[in-house]
Every structure is written in C-alpha cells, then in structure tokens.
Design an enzyme around this catalytic site. Structure first.
Site, PDB file in Angstrom:
ATOM      1  N   CYS A 179       0.782  -1.074   0.013  1.00 17.62           N
ATOM      2  CA  CYS A 179       0.001   0.050   0.079  1.00 17.62           C
ATOM      3  C   CYS A 179       0.782   1.309   0.062  1.00 17.62           C
ATOM      4  CB  CYS A 179      -0.774  -0.030   1.154  1.00 17.62           C
ATOM      5  SG  CYS A 179      -2.169   1.347   1.232  1.00 17.62           S
ATOM      6  N   THR A 444     -25.785   2.005  12.693  1.00 11.96           N
ATOM      7  CA  THR A 444     -26.664   1.719  11.532  1.00 11.96           C
ATOM      8  C   THR A 444     -27.573   3.030  11.699  1.00 11.96           C
ATOM      9  OG1 THR A 444     -28.453   0.603  10.907  1.00 11.96           O
ATOM     10  CG2 THR A 444     -28.246   0.907  13.202  1.00 11.96           C
ATOM     11  N   TYR A 445     -28.018   3.333  10.453  1.00 17.43           N
ATOM     12  CA  TYR A 445     -29.028   4.556  10.380  1.00 17.43           C
ATOM     13  C   TYR A 445     -30.191   4.136  10.173  1.00 17.43           C
ATOM     14  CZ  TYR A 445     -24.298   6.593   9.955  1.00 17.43           C
ATOM     15  OH  TYR A 445     -23.108   7.039  10.166  1.00 17.43           O
ATOM     16  N   THR A 447     -31.170   2.388   7.482  1.00 11.29           N
ATOM     17  CA  THR A 447     -31.456   2.820   6.157  1.00 11.29           C
ATOM     18  C   THR A 447     -30.743   1.641   5.392  1.00 11.29           C
ATOM     19  OG1 THR A 447     -29.612   4.265   5.591  1.00 11.29           O
ATOM     20  CG2 THR A 447     -31.436   5.262   6.228  1.00 11.29           C
ATOM     21  N   THR A 456     -30.857  -3.443   9.990  1.00 12.28           N
ATOM     22  CA  THR A 456     -29.869  -3.632   9.055  1.00 12.28           C
ATOM     23  C   THR A 456     -29.060  -4.814   9.929  1.00 12.28           C
ATOM     24  OG1 THR A 456     -28.621  -2.090   9.730  1.00 12.28           O
ATOM     25  CG2 THR A 456     -29.760  -1.939   7.553  1.00 12.28           C
ATOM     26  N   GLU A 521     -23.229   3.877   2.640  1.00 14.11           N
ATOM     27  CA  GLU A 521     -23.273   2.483   3.056  1.00 14.11           C
ATOM     28  C   GLU A 521     -22.196   1.582   2.694  1.00 14.11           C
ATOM     29  OE1 GLU A 521     -28.041   2.746   3.156  1.00 14.11           O
ATOM     30  OE2 GLU A 521     -26.940   2.213   1.212  1.00 14.11           O
TER      31      GLU A 521
END
Lengths: 551, 351
Positions: A179, A444-445, A447, A456, A521
């Site tokens: 990397c 989590t939202y 959504t 979720t 997301e």
C-alpha cells in the site's frame, strides 16, 4: 448560508490552496523536531493554513441553518447532512461556479456538519494534513471520532515504543499489502519524528530489533492462525529483545495498518496531493488529461491508478450497465430475505450448523478474486517487503488442519479476554479499541439504499461474521447459512478480496458491488471489513501472548 | 484434608456441586463429566460426552445442579441452547430438554433454590428465560434491553427475586412474576459486569467487572455501595465464602491464575490466595465448610483446595503507615528488625 459567504469562503480557500499545504507543522504540534521540518523545506505557511481552518470553523458555526426535524429513527449525529467539503476538495475546480461544483464533489464530503468539521480540524492538527482516509470516513462521524482517537493514541500517545519505531512498524505493515499510499504517509511522519533517512532504504538497513518483528508482521497479515508462542518467545528473549508491552504495542500498530490497507484499497482512496499520482491543481483551460505527476523518475505506484478522479467520481454514482455475468441481487430481495430469516424459527441440528460453517469456508475458498495478482512491485515499496510470496491461504484449505483448529470466539473473545490483556500491557488502549469495535459493529442509520426504517442488524452481522470466518474464526451461536442468503456472490468476492488480498482491489471493484447502495453505506461495509479483520488478527495475536504468559 | 486434583481433556468452563456436596459436575468445550468427591481424590462416575451424538450443545459455558432433585443438571451452551440432563437415564435419553430459544450464546444457567423444576438462563442476546423443565418452552421471558446478560442469580432472601448483570455495566433486579419490567436497575461499573453473587445472609449483592473492581452493594431500602475491592485483572467469577461474613472468592479472566479470597474490608490485598492453577481458574464452588472449596480451570483441571494450604499475601506485605497532621508534618511508621539496644533506647524516649 448566504451566497456571499460562500464566495468569501471560496476566495479564502483559494488563497490557502496555492500555498504548499502538506505536512506543514502547526504551532499546535510543536513537539516535532524543528530541524527535520526545516530540512524538508517546510514551515512558513503554517499560520495561513490553520488560520483558514479556524476561519471556516467559526464562519460555519455561526451560520448553520436550523436543523430539520429529526427522523425519530436517526441517531443524533445523522440529522441534516451539510455540504462541507470545500476545504478539502483540494486545489482543483476552483475556477468554476462554486455551488455547482459542490454538488458534483459531494460524494466525498457530505456529512453532519459540526461534528465532522470539528473532527476534520482535529485530524488536521494531529497530523498536519487531512488525509483522504479521514475524509472518506467522514461519512460516519461517530466512527471517525473513535478511529482518529485510536490512531492518534497508538502513534502519538503514551506507549512503550519510541515514536519513530511506531511509524516504521506502520510502514512494515502497509508493505505487506503494497500500500504505497500509507507507506508514503508514514515515511513522512517517520522523518518528521527524527527517524533516520537510511532506514527508509529498506528492511536491510534497520536495526535487528525491528527486523525481528517481521515474522509476526508477515504471519498476522496473511495467516494469523499460524502465530504461536515460539514467535513471541523469539522476540522477547535474547539479544535485542522486546518487552511484552512493546510487543503488544507493535501488534496493535501492525493490525491497525494491515486492516487500514483493506479500507484504503476497498474504498479506492486516492493518493494525497503531494504524492506521486496524486492529482494536482489545474489552471483553467488546462485539459484534464495532463493531470499526471510531473515527477516521472519516481515510480508510479500501481495500487491507485491515476485516472482522472473528477470524472471517475462523477460517473460512479451512475455506473454503467451491470455486468451481464453477475446479476446483482437488489436491496428489495435482501430485505425480503432478512424478513423471512427473522420470521422463520427453523430448528437446525448443531451438526447441520457445523456443516454450514464449513461450507461457507469451503465456498469462500472457491470464490474468484477481483483483479489480478501484481506482477511487480515498485522498488520504493518492495524494499519494505520480505518474502513477498507469503500470502493469504484459504483457511479451509490450510495444510495442517489438525495444528490449526477453528478459532472459537466463545473460548477467547475480545470482550472477555482480549480487552483485559491489551489493557493490562499497554495503557488502556483497550478502551479505545473497544469503543471503535463497538461503534463499527453497531453503526446503523436504519437505511438501505434509499429505504428507511430498515433493521440492518442481520445484514451487518452476516458481513462481520463472514469476514472473521475467512480468517478461521467461528461464532458458535451463529447460523452461517444466513450468509448465503444475505450476501450474494459478488459481494462475498469483494469482501474476501478486500480482506485477504486488498492490493488487488481498485475503485472499479468498489463501484461494481452493492450498486443500489449509497456511498456512505458502501464505506460502512468497508469499515466493517477493517474492524472485523483487525479484531480477528488481534484475537489471534492476543491469545498467543496470553498462552505465552501462562506457560 | 489435602489438596488434590484431576486432569481433563480440555479447559473447564464451569463446575457445580450437588445439594449435599458429594458430587461435582464440570463442563467445558470438550469436557462434561460428573465426579464423586472422595476423601483424597475425585472418582469419575459419569461422562456425558461418551455419547456418540456429540454436538455443540455439549459445549458448555455453565453448569447448574438442581437443588431440589439430585438427578437434574442444566447446561448453558455456547450455541445458544439450554439443556437439561437427567442423570438417571442413559445415552441419548439423558438429554431431557434442549431449549433452542436464545439467539446467541447462553452465559449462565441457574436452578431455583427452593422451587422445584425451575431454571433461569441469561444470554448474549440480552434476554433471560425462565423455564419449567417439564415444559417444552420457556414460561417467561425477560428483556433486559441491554446487549447481553452475563450472569443471573436467584436471591437467597426472596424466592421471587433474581439479579441480572450485563455488559453495559448495569445491574437489574427482577421479580420472576413480573416479566414486563425490572424492579430496579442501576449502573454499577464502568465496564461489562461478568458476575454477581448474593451474600448468603446479608442483603448484599457483589458484582465483578472488567473495570478491575469487585463491588458490594447493600440493597436494603436505599441502594448503597458498601465496599469496593481493587483487583489486578478483570474478574470473571465471584462467590461468597460460607460462614464468613466479609469473605469473597474471586477468579480473574486473564493474567492472574490464582484464586483470591478477599476480606471486603481490606480491599487492596487478598486475605488468602490459592496458586495451584497454571492457567486462569474459571469457577469456584464452596462446600458447606468454609475451609474447603472446589475450583475448575482453563488449565484442564478440577481441584479441591483446603485452607491449610492457602498462601497469605497480607502476611508477606511490609506493614507500614503514613499520616499527615494539620501542621503539615508527616508521621511514618514501618517495621524494623528487633534489636535489644534499640528497644531500650526507645523505652528511654517514651519516658
């Protein structure tokens, strides 16, 4: 916010942007060696830059529009997202009308305003730059907070290892996944902290004590299950030996940077402005195609292709037609399946469950990978790599099945054992890691894609457990059959590649998976890859240290 | 009486004595046996893993032995099952019940001390379930609204009360007849609580946590924190010593392999320590006698200890004291080797 203010801001930012921004020590971090910064020809522009930051900060704080009424399901951090990216969309596109630009660049820079902004300011003050990794993580403010705290603590806080060692260990860790992005960042830090230039020539020029760490680095990065007490013993006994506290500190840094590599590649994070391959400021009228590094004798790291990022990001929200070979399962289907799974109360024999775990393992071994193996590594990266052939091996296909049984989380868990051990040996870093793991796991939202009020948790748990399954860790209380229901093949391939072969993943792969999901997301999924992988590596390492201590 | 032990095939996670303390059951991932406790050794009387149908339900986090019917054992399995075993039966029939109700690992099972056939479990899924072992399903479910329940214990003082501790550092007191909400809840520690134990006589509840403290709470009318013990490592298990009001035994989760017996009034140094285990001990069970107890360990052993062999860390400490007066003077006292000349001189000073 008034249009006038925007213009004013843009002018200011513009003024700042034409000074060389990178790695400028600020008065706030005076601990750094002033000589070394002078050597690099820095200094001088400090006040201008941090002053601009302060200005932005205060300007915005006064002028935030009233918050929209909160959706009752939203955690407090995610109310009104604000376009906040202007001071870190660096150099380019200033010439065009600002508000329109903003909408185009919003991918990177939408976030809850105050907290993200404050965190960005903190991040900048910590490392004298606001690196791209922090910017991408800015999607998830609560997580970024813990991430920055932890990273700052392990690199700059109290700890048994000397500061330049820490950055060199980070370089060694990033080297395992070639990397270049992280290596370059850490090189600069290393030099700023008084590290010797000669060490950067490669592993052959470093003291034997550091060199001794390499075995652990290599094993942890690719096959953590092979780590055993003799490795720890070798390190802690004899000449140039390490104390246990130092070993733990090194292990935390190694695992942090191994998994950060996964995140960097999986999100397709671009090179920093000052790095080879980073984009540069374009004068109006200059064609996009010329945005290539001017310094041609420096090798052009292959990990992050120097495509025109402006175009790239612009297009990625509506990526071309789905590839015909991998039809993607839509969010509706996933939601439907989660619903079915939570409704059905299937009683399944434990034998069956064990089989399912194994089948997930075996299937993952059969999965293809994204991208191709790197043929050659640029010289400025390969000097930090030894035994480059050593790589991930599918846990299901490991040669010595008997020597390396499945790791049962119920026998050695982070919460019970890992935390206590790491805290004991290295000043309370356990609390920071604990918060970070928890945040990543519970974030989590509600959504998914555009849909709201979605539970979720099953989807997240499937991802988390799938990642740890790749590294041979089994949760007794999980039905691994759920993974096949919820994670389709292309997502599994992506996760596996990101976790085990991050160097092969590019921005294109990021675009190809989870097409219906929002960027935030997708970044969330990558955060879980980072954290689940780091936790897995840490569990193996800490269990080994534990065994070493009790024997 | 002597200290003796028996080795096992794998780490032992828990142990439970039967009602009259003549037998002990132990459970772990690869271990599930019943031993008879003889004068100077353990004699195996039953190996429940001898069955051909081994599965994860046999890998126990916890074991409990019925107080009312000596034939019944209950286990908490890592895969979320709660199993009830009938020791009078053979083979597959021994497993009388296999409750698959918890969604995550079960951390704890406990039989009710007086109510026959009643059993409670606490799980990682944040619920507690109350079973009648004659029935196929739980009779009551208690939602803790926390991430996970680590320990549940019936109160010895009130047959309807039980305590539950969870990973968010809170303690809950429940009434088994009221599953809608808990009677009392308070934040006790700054980290996950791994264990709790009711004092056999006082209305005290001891809690042990990852924050390296054991706290003793007085639950009479107003909640008060009576004592805090500072340990050197996270504590995974605690048990009050019978007939000794202020004594409690503790086992660490990592690092510290000894079983420490604390006098709660002396919170920094253990009253007695037992250093036989080579890896961390996972459980302690007192026989009625305050001088004898059993312990299981991750070093694959089951021990019986007696107090004759205890080490006394306090006696090895250097007694010394420091005090400050209001003039800013410091008084410091420490032990010196007795020497006649000095004693005489000292006597002279006092005069």
């Amino acid at each position: 916010m008034s249009l006038k203010l925007w213009h004013q801001l843009w002018n200011d930012v513009f003024a700042v942007k034409i000074v060389p921004v990178q790695f400028v020590p600020t008065p706030g971090t005076a601990a750094r060696d002033s000589n070394s910064s002078r050597d690099l020809g820095l200094g001088g522009d400090v006040v201008a830059l941090s002053g601009a930051f302060r200005f932005l900060e205060t300007a915005f704080r006064g002028e935030i529009p009233p918050r929209r009424k909160r959706n009752s399901f939203c955690p407090p951090e995610t109310d009104e997202a604000q376009p906040i990216g202007l001071f870190w969309i660096e150099f380019w596109r200033v010439s065009e009308p600002p508000y329109r630009n903003l909408t185009k660049a919003e991918l990177f820079i939408f976030g809850p305003f105050r907290r993200t902004n404050n965190l960005f300011v903190d991040a900048f003050l910590q490392s004298n730059r606001l690196d791209h990794v922090s910017q991408v993580m800015g999607y998830h403010t609560s997580y970024l907070d813990h991430f920055l705290k932890t990273q700052n603590f392990i690199l700059r806080g109290d700890g048994p290892l000397p500061f330049h060692y820490r950055h060199y260990i980070a370089i060694m860790a990033a080297g395992r996944h070639q990397c270049g992005y992280l290596i370059n960042l850490q090189k600069q830090e290393f030099l700023l902290l008084g590290g010797e230039h000669s060490w950067l020539k490669g592993l052959s020029s470093i003291p034997p004590k550091l060199k001794n760490l390499y075995d652990i680095n290599k094993i942890l990065a690719h096959r953590p299950w092979q780590l055993n007490t003799s490795h720890i013993e070798k390190l802690t006994k004899g000449k140039d030996s390490w104390s246990l506290a130092e070993v733990i500190h090194a292990i935390v840094i190694l695992t942090h940077f191994h998994s950060l590599c996964s995140f960097v590649f999986a999100c397709g994070v671009n090179q920093e402005v000052d790095q080879a391959g980073g984009y540069k400021y374009q004068m109006p009228g200059e064609t996009r195609g010329s945005a290539h590094p001017s310094n041609t004798n420096q090798s052009n790291p292959k990990d992050i292709p120097t495509v025109d990022i402006t175009e790239d990001w612009k297009n990625s929200s509506h990526v071309g037609p789905p590839s015909p070979t991998e039809p993607e399962v839509g969010i509706n289907t996933i939601m439907q399946r989660m619903k079915t799974l939570s409704e059905q109360n299937e009683e399944c024999t434990p034998v069956e469950l064990a089989k399912r775990f194994e089948s997930i393992e075996t299937q993952s071994a059969e999965l293809g990978l994204v991208g191709a193996e790197r043929l050659e590594t640029p010289a400025d990266i390969s000097c930090f790599i030894e035994d480059g052939k050593f790589g991930y091996q599918d846990f299901a296909k490991r040669d010595e099945q008997f020597d390396f049984p499945t790791f049962r989380v119920q026998d050695y868990s982070w919460n019970d054992h890992g935390y206590s051990l790491v805290n004991r040996l290295y000043n309370d870093v356990g609390n920071l890691l604990d918060d970070k793991f928890k945040t990543a796991q519970n974030l989590t939202y509600y959504t998914m894609g555009g849909r709201t009020d979605v539970d979720t948790s099953r989807f997240r748990r499937a991802i988390w457990n799938y990642i740890q399954c790749l590294l041979g860790i089994r949760h007794d209380d999980y039905d691994y059959g759920e993974i096949n229901h919820l994670l389709e093949r292309s997502l599994k391939t992506f996760i596996k590649s990101a976790c085990c072969y991050p160097e092969r993943v590019t921005k294109k792969d990021y675009d190809r998976v989870l097409r219906e999901f929002k960027h935030s997301e997708k970044v969330h999924v990558n955060l879980m890859v980072l954290e689940a992988r780091m936790q897995a590596e840490l569990l193996y390492a800490l269990r080994t240290v534990n065994r070493y201590m009790t024997n | 009486m002597a200290t003796f032990y028996v080795g096992q095939e794998g780490p032992v996670n828990a142990l439970a004595l039967n009602r009259d303390n003549t037998q002990v059951a132990i459970g772990g991932r690869n271990v599930f046996k019943v031993y008879k406790i003889e004068e100077d050794k353990f004699r195996e009387i039953c190996n429940l893993r001898a069955s051909k149908h081994l599965n994860l339900s046999f890998s126990c986090n916890d074991v409990s032995w019925s107080w009312t019917d000596d034939h019944y054992l209950a286990t908490a399995a890592t895969n979320g099952h709660v199993c009830v075993w009938n020791l009078t039966k053979m083979g597959k029939a021994m497993q009388e019940q296999d409750y698959q109700e918890h969604k995550r690992t079960v951390n704890k099972v406990n039989f009710h001390a007086s109510e026959p056939n009643r059993l409670i479990s606490g799980s990682q899924d944040g619920t507690m379930r109350y079973f009648d072992i004659r029935l196929k399903n739980a009779v009551a479910i208690f939602y803790s609204n926390t991430e996970s329940v680590r320990d549940v214990q019936f109160s010895p003082h009130n047959p309807y009360t039980f305590s539950a501790v969870s990973e968010n550092g809170s303690v809950q007191l429940w009434d088994v007849r009221r599953s809608d909400k808990c009677q009392q809840q308070f934040a006790a520690h700054s980290g996950p609580i791994f264990a709790c134990d009711w004092h056999p006589e006082n209305t005290w509840l001891a809690t042990a946590s990852r924050d390296k403290t054991i706290k003793v709470w007085d639950l009479t009318s107003k909640l008060t924190l009576e004592y805090t013990i500072h340990t050197i490592a996270s504590i995974g298990h605690i048990k009050w010593r019978p007939q000794r009001r202020y004594h409690i035994a503790s086992c660490a989760l990592v690092v510290d392999c000894s079983i420490n017996i604390w006098d709660v009034r002396r919170p920094y140094i253990p009253f007695a320590a037992f250093n036989e285990h080579k890896d961390i001990p996972s459980g302690v069970a007192w026989k009625e006698d305050p001088h004898v107890f059993l312990s299981s360990g991750r070093d694959c052993t089951l021990y019986q200890h007696t107090f004759d062999y205890a080490s006394r860390p306090a006696s090895k400490a250097n007694p010394q004291g420091v005090s400050l007066n209001n003039k800013g003077e410091i008084l410091y006292a420490h032990k010196i080797n007795v020497n006649n000349a000095i004693v005489k001189a000292a006597v002279g000073i006092i005069r």
